[in-house]
Each structure stands twice: as structure tokens, then as C-alpha cells.
Enzyme design. Structure first.
Site, short mmCIF file in Angstrom:
data_model
loop_
_atom_site.label_atom_id
_atom_site.label_comp_id
_atom_site.label_asym_id
_atom_site.label_seq_id
_atom_site.Cartn_x
_atom_site.Cartn_y
_atom_site.Cartn_z
N SER A 237 0.53 -1.32 -0.23
CA SER A 237 -0.14 -0.11 0.29
C SER A 237 0.47 1.64 -0.01
CB SER A 237 -0.75 -0.12 1.21
OG SER A 237 -0.56 0.88 2.61
N ASP A 238 0.46 2.33 -0.23
CA ASP A 238 1.29 4.05 0.00
C ASP A 238 0.64 4.12 1.54
OD1 ASP A 238 2.43 6.49 -1.05
OD2 ASP A 238 1.33 6.30 -2.27
N TRP A 239 1.61 5.05 2.07
CA TRP A 239 1.54 4.98 2.94
C TRP A 239 0.07 5.58 3.59
CZ3 TRP A 239 5.40 1.96 1.28
CH2 TRP A 239 6.35 2.03 2.06
N GLY A 240 -0.61 4.98 4.02
CA GLY A 240 -2.15 5.29 4.99
C GLY A 240 -3.41 5.14 3.99
N ALA A 241 -2.78 4.47 3.17
CA ALA A 241 -3.73 4.78 1.93
C ALA A 241 -4.95 3.00 2.16
CB ALA A 241 -3.28 4.03 0.31
#
Length: 715
Positions: A237-241
Site C-alpha cells: 500500500s501507499d503509506w496510509g492508503a
């Protein structure tokens, strides 16, 4: 590499020995850039780093606080925009090698690069990290870059999958798009990245697509990536997605990362454990994720294999950065052969502009680099001119006053609401007064010097993660500076450094010479000085259209940018030059454009007679008819002459970059397969080829076609 059956047996054996708690530790962050390993089974943690332009500096494991040691200075590479401007596959491969070796040298397993999202609008704040508006050019540069990275037992993590084309409301904006533009424009580079490039990992995007967050999207991750493309790599995942435990668990996302230090509270941590214990989520979903992670680790020789060692900031790496920077520079105007400057005749040189001595490596968001060094344009010029020329520098304009940084790192706060657009209006009277003074100083000096360089453009106040621009106007009042300087000295050479197009219409006709310079890495100032002084013949070509204004852009004219809760891609397949060429909208500078200090001609175009079988062979002669050695980019466009379905005017389907000495001629060959002629048929749900007449066009840009020939495709 060991056979798949042996690898699978090893993975299944490890999987059978893991406890549920150990498996969960492997599928979410246990640090800001790492997961949890399993020491008793010799499974190491997975270590990652940002890296579009180099391996990012070291942070504490659970805080956005730089460690601060001297052992994380690295090679600062040109941006992906600069790389694609070279139109050079070999340089892409070599740049990948540098990224891979430096990531491995820093002890990383995954480098979060390359960024290959299509440049839908020139206003997107992260465009400098991306490659092109064109899917063919993007994939042709991305594939060798990925292959170069992974030679060093480091996984490339191709990002951001998919349709991550704006920063405004980037975590929540919902993209509405037709199936045809999705398949023809936005997915091909990702497809080739995993199919031809063999990327070991891929990063999901922040945004939504058709109502689903990308990192929880059954359509993107399960149907397309896993089922259609048969991808068996790791999805991070992208960071916080990630926003929902059940959705993330049941889709093909493998690892959840974020920007906060409450690692056990991530969706795929304790909340997932609770869901499994209460019988709402099957353990088989977790096994599939761990299986793919172990497969990537085995491919990287992390599970007891003999792993390659790396290195960083070596002389060879710096040489690659320099050569890439050289070929990325685009000569946009050169009236009266204003360039190159005749260095022996330059007694006094005036350099105007904040970008003349600004350092760019330490900004831009997660693309920031702790560079071993960075050569500014001013330093590059002074170094090359060697003291025989008196060089005066005046700033000319100044950026906005920076606020003092708070205690919270920008990235830690990046999940908060408020990402949007940045305007370029000075609202402070004292700041405006300062700019007036700097402009007056520059104009007065310009009238006194024979040779004047204005070096301006954007910086990472505007080319930055988390924000889009409101328009393409140069910030800090630069247009007025340029206009007045050109009036005071019409021979002034204008150099713009930026990661995205800017408006030039108020002064471009008055400028005799105009040079475009991207964020060109640690040797960017050296490369620029070499081009200006004629030591290097410019060979960069624009990888995107430069419109006269953002209002000409199809995302703005036909679609929406940036939208609100939803953004509709109503422009469909008409992205970039496909729009400008089809609807005859005059850009400032067209796709593929770039000048040289020499001249080239193309001739003797030949196409294979057999039009009922692929590949179609195309060949032609390219000759240097000028007086200097140089590199030409031969571009091949395909045009459907009698389309029954809606088609763009033409599409790039081939290119070759060739070095020629004065008078030298070489024959260039292209092989066109089915994809060179196909389009996506939404009714059939697949790519199709229309039989009939096509035109093979050879050009120096999308608007400068010098040879063309008709071919009849029989299906």
C-alpha cells in the site's frame, strides 16, 4: 534462480511453520519503512525506502526524525521526467542499476520506484516524479529502469496503481473513467512493468477508482492484476492508503504501510487478528499474502540464498547521473544561433535568477534526497569557465518567506485533510517590495552585460507531493522579471528548471534562446553548463506537451481537474498530444520536440510488403547534415486513415536515439507488432485491430513529420 517448483515447495514449507501472529507481522508495518521478520525461521524483516531520485535518508524506526549520521549520503539522480526526456532506454537501464546498487548498499530490499503515472494535467504536484503523458514512452523507459534495479537483488516497487493523477484530495477523490481510456492510456505502462519488466512489487495508490480505494480494489487488484495479468508479485500500500480491514484483507493487497507509529493498530494488524478470531475473515486470505511476500523474498535471495552486495555514491554512479542529465536538457529555441555561447569571447557573464544557485535535492516530499553533493547552475558555470570570465550573480526574484517548521513532520501530517492547490500570488506587501527591488537590480545589471542568463522556473514549493498548482503561471513574479530583462538585453538566454510545464506566452516570442532543464540530479549544473557552452550537443526531447495555458489542457477543457469528491476523466483517450494533434490545438511546444546544434534528415522509408502478418518491418536512413556530432531521436507514429471507431490522430509506437558524426548516415529499423495498431473495444472487452489503411509517420516530434508511407493491414 531456482525452479518454480523448488521455490514453491520452500515457500509452502515455511508457510506451514508460521503462526498466525507471525504471518500478521509480515503483512503490515513494524516501522515506518519495515515489516516484522520471523527470527526463529530466519525470515528477515522487509526493509524499504523511497527512491525515485535516489535512496532516501535514514529515519528512526518509528519516528519521522532523521538519524543524522553521515552514512546515508547518496547519489542524487535526475527525476523521472528528466529521464524520459532523454528518450534513451540504455540510460534508463543504467539509472536503474544505480538505484538498485545504492538501495542494496544501504541495506534495503525494496526501492519505492519508479513512478509511472500518466501526466493527465500539467498541474499535478508530483508530475516531476512521473515520466510522460504517453503510455508507450513511459513503458519503454520504465521497463529497463526496473530491470536495472532488480539486478542487485532489490525489488522495484512500481507506483502508484492506478490513476493517481492529482494531489488534491488524493486520499479520497473518486476517479470516474471509461474502460477504453483506462486500458489504452493509464494501464499499459503498469502491464509492461510487470510483464516485460518483471517488477517484483507494485504500490497501490491513495485515490479511489469507481468507488473503491485502490489498495482495496477488487477490480484493480484481483480482476486485472491477479486474474488477467497473472501477477504473483507483492502489492504494497501507499503509506496510509488502507482504510478498511475486511476489504484490505479480502483483496490482493499484501502489505499495509502507513505514516504513523501505532503499528499494531493498522488495519492488517490487531483489527485483522480480531476479525479472524471471530470467524469473519478466513485465514486463507492471509496465507495468500504471506505466500507472495515469501516469493519476493526468495527472488531477492533473502531466505538463506547468496545475496548480492551493493554500493553507493561511487564515481560510476555519479557518471551515470551526469550523462543522464546531459541528455535530458531540451533546447526549445535558438534563434540566430544564440547558443552555444562562445566561451573564449565571454569576458563578463551575468546570471540572474533564484534557480541559478538553488539546491533542489532536499525537497519535493518523499522524493527528497540527502545528496552527497549537488552542482548548481552557477557552480557549474564557474567551474567550467575557470576564472577567465567574470561571473556576476543577482537573484532577480525570491520565493515566499518560509514558515518555521513545527514539531510535526510533514509526512506524519500528510493523512490529514487539506491537501489541495497552491497559488502563486504574493500577498505580503513587504515581500512584494523586496521582489520589486530584486527585479530592478536584475534589469539594471542586464543592460550592462553582453552575456546574460536568466535561470528560473519552479522549485519544490510547487513541484511537491501533497499539492497541485492552480495554474501554469511562473511564481514569484518571474514573468515580469523576464520581460524587463529581455527588454534591457534582447540577447538574454532564458533557462527554466522545473518538473512540469509553465506559461511562457507573455515573453517567449522575445526570447532568442530558451533551454528547458528538469530536476537533473547532483550533476545537473555541470550538464547545463556543458550544453550552454557547447561542450555537449543537446539531445533531450519533450516527453509531454507544453500547452500555452492550463486552460488548453484536455483534463481541464473536456474533463475535470482536480474535481471534488469525484473527478471525471471525460476527455477519455484524448490525453496529451492525442488531444492537441487530433483537435488542432496549438501548444507552446509539442510532444517530442527538441532542437540540436546540428541538423538531421530522414529518408528512404521502407515498409515490409507482408501486411497480413506481424511484425511489420519499418526502416529508414537518418543523416547528420550539420557540422557537429549529435544525437537525433527518430519518432514513429501510427495513424489509422479510415477508422470505424474513434481514434486519436496519431499515436507514438516507436522511437530510436542515434548518435551521428557530421555527414554520417545510419539505417534505423523498427518492428511493429499488433499493439502498434490496436485499440480497446469496450463491447468485446479486449484489444482489437481494424483492418484497413494506416499511415506510418516518421518525425522529429508529433508536429514535425518528415517521412510517411501508407500500409494496408489485412486481418
Amino acid at each position: 534462480m531456482e525452479s518454480k517448483s523448488v521455490m514453491d515447495k520452500k515457500i509452502e514449507d515455511l508457510l506451514s511453520q508460521l503462526t498466525l501472529e507471525e504471518k500478521l507481522g509480515m503483512i503490515h508495518g513494524d516501522g515506518l519503512f519495515c515489516t516484522k521478520g520471523v527470527e526463529r525461521l530466519d525470515i528477515p524483516p522487509l526493509k524499504m525506502s523511497d527512491g525515485p531520485m535516489g535512496v532516501r535518508n535514514e529515519f528512526e524506526k518509528d519516528k519521522w526524525i532523521a538519524v543524522g549520521n553521515s552514512d546515508d549520503y547518496v547519489t542524487y539522480l535526475p527525476s523521472n521526467s528528466a529521464l524520459s526526456s532523454t528518450w534513451n532506454r540504455e540510460l534508463a537501464y543504467r539509472m536503474g542499476q544505480v538505484l538498485g546498487e545504492e538501495a542494496r548498499g544501504r541495506g534495503k530490499d525494496v526501492i519505492l520506484a519508479p513512478g509511472i503515472n500518466i501526466k493527465r494535467s500539467p498541474l499535478c504536484g508530483r508530475n516531476f516524479e512521473y515520466m510522460s503523458e504517453d503510455p508507450y514512452l513511459t513503458k519503454e523507459e520504465a521497463v529497463p529502469l526496473i530491470q536495472g534495479i532488480q539486478e542487485s537483488d532489490v525489488a522495484a516497487c512500481v507506483k502508484h496503481f492506478a490513476l493517481n493523477n492529482q494531489e488534491t484530495e488524493r486520499l479520497w477523490v473518486d476517479v470516474e473513467i471509461g474502460e477504453r481510456p483506462l486500458r489504452e492510456i493509464y494501464l499499459p505502462a503498469f502491464y509492461d512493468a510487470v510483464k516485460r519488466g518483471g517488477a517484483y512489487s507494485l504500490m497501490g495508490a491513495y485515490n479511489k477508482v469507481r468507488g473503491e480505494h485502490c489498495c482495496q480494489s477488487h477490480y484493480l487488484l484481483d480482476e486485472i492484476l491477479r486474474e488477467e495479468w497473472k501477477y504473483d508479485g507483492t502489492v504494497i500500500s501507499d503509506w496510509g492508503a488502507v482504510h478498511d480491514t475486511a476489504e484490505a484483507a479480502k483483496t490482493s493487497l499484501d502489505i499495509e504501510m502507513s505514516v504513523t507509529d501505532n503499528f499494531d493498530e493498522y488495519c492488517l494488524a490487531n483489527p485483522l487478528y480480531q476479525e479472524i478470531q471471530e470467524g469473519r475473515i478466513a485465514k486463507s486470505f492471509i496465507d495468500s499474502k504471506v505466500r507472495r511476500i515469501l516469493r519476493m523474498m526468495e527472488r531477492l535471495h533473502m531466505l538463506g540464498g547468496e545475496r548480492k552486495s551493493g554500493c553507493y555514491h561511487t564515481p560510476g554512479h555519479r557518471q551515470t547521473a551526469l550523462e543522464t542529465a546531459r541528455e535530458s536538457i531540451v533546447l526549445l529555441k535558438n534563434e540566430d544561433q544564440r547558443l552555444p555561447l562562445q566561451r573564449k569571447n565571454i569576458k563578463k557573464l551575468l546570471v540572474i535568477g533564484d534557480n541559478g544557485e538553488r539546491i533542489h535535492s532536499n525537497g519535493g516530499g518523499s522524493a527528497e534526497i540527502k545528496a552527497l553533493y549537488e552542482i548548481s547552475p552557477l557552480l557549474g558555470l564557474k567551474s567550467m569557465l575557470g576564472g577567465n570570465t567574470e561571473i556576476k550573480y543577482v537573484r532577480g526574484y525570491c520565493p515566499d518567506t518560509k514558515e518555521e517548521p513545527g514539531e510535526v513532520n510533514w509526512q506524519e501530517a500528510s493523512l490529514n485533510a487539506g491537501n489541495g492547490t497552491k497559488d502563486n500570488l504574493a500577498k505580503d506587501s513587504a515581500l512584494q517590495e523586496k521582489r520589486n527591488k530584486l527585479r530592478k537590480e536584475a534589469v539594471e545589471a542586464a543592460s550592462e552585460y553582453e552575456e546574460v542568463l536568466f535561470i528560473g522556473g519552479l522549485n519544490h514549493d510547487y513541484d511537491v507531493e501533497g499539492y497541485d498548482r492552480e495554474d501554469m503561471i511562473l511564481p514569484y513574479g518571474q514573468d515580469e522579471v523576464i520581460r524587463q530583462v529581455l527588454k534591457a538585453n534582447p540577447n538574454t538566454v532564458v533557462i527554466l528548471s522545473a518538473g512540469a510545464p509553465v506559461e511562457m506566452k507573455s515573453w517567449v516570442n522575445e526570447a532568442k534562446a530558451l533551454v528547458w532543464n528538469w530536476y537533473a540530479g547532483m550533476e545537473g549544473g555541470t550538464a547545463l553548463a556543458e550544453v550552454l557552452l557547447g561542450e555537449v550537443n543537446p539531445s533531450g526531447r519533450l516527453p509531454e506537451t507544453f500547452p500555452k495555458t492550463h486552460l488548453d489542457c484536455p483534463a481541464t477543457r473536456l474533463g475535470e481537474f482536480p474535481g471534488k469528491e469525484k473527478v471525471c476523466y471525460r476527455e477519455g483517450i484524448y490525453v496529451g498530444y492525442r488531444y492537441y494533434d487530433t483537435f488542432e490545438i496549438e501548444p507552446q511546444f509539442c510532444f517530442g520536440y527538441g532542437l540540436s546544434y546540428t541538423e538531421f534528415t530522414c529518408g528512404n522509408l521502407e515498409i515490409s510488403d507482408n501486411s497480413s502478418a506481424f511484425p511489420v518491418s519499418v526502416s529508414l536512413d537518418v543523416k547528420n547534415t550539420g557540422e557537429k556530432s549529435g544525437k537525433e531521436v527518430v519518432q514513429l507514429y501510427v495513424r489509422c486513415l479510415e477508422p470505424k471507431e474513434e481514434r486519436p490522430y496519431q499515436e507514438l509506437k516507436g522511437y530510436e536515439k542515434v548518435l551521428l558524426d557530421p555527414g554520417e548516415e545510419k539505417r534505423i529499423c523498427f518492428l511493429l507488432d499488433e499493439s502498434s495498431f490496436h485499440y480497446y473495444d469496450e463491447k468485446q472487452g479486449d484489444f482489437c485491430i481494424e483492418p484497413g489503411r494506416y499511415e506510418i509517420c516518421i518525425g522529429k516530434s508529433s508536429r514535425d513529420i518528415c517521412q510517411k508511407k501508407e500500409i494496408n493491414i489485412v486481418i
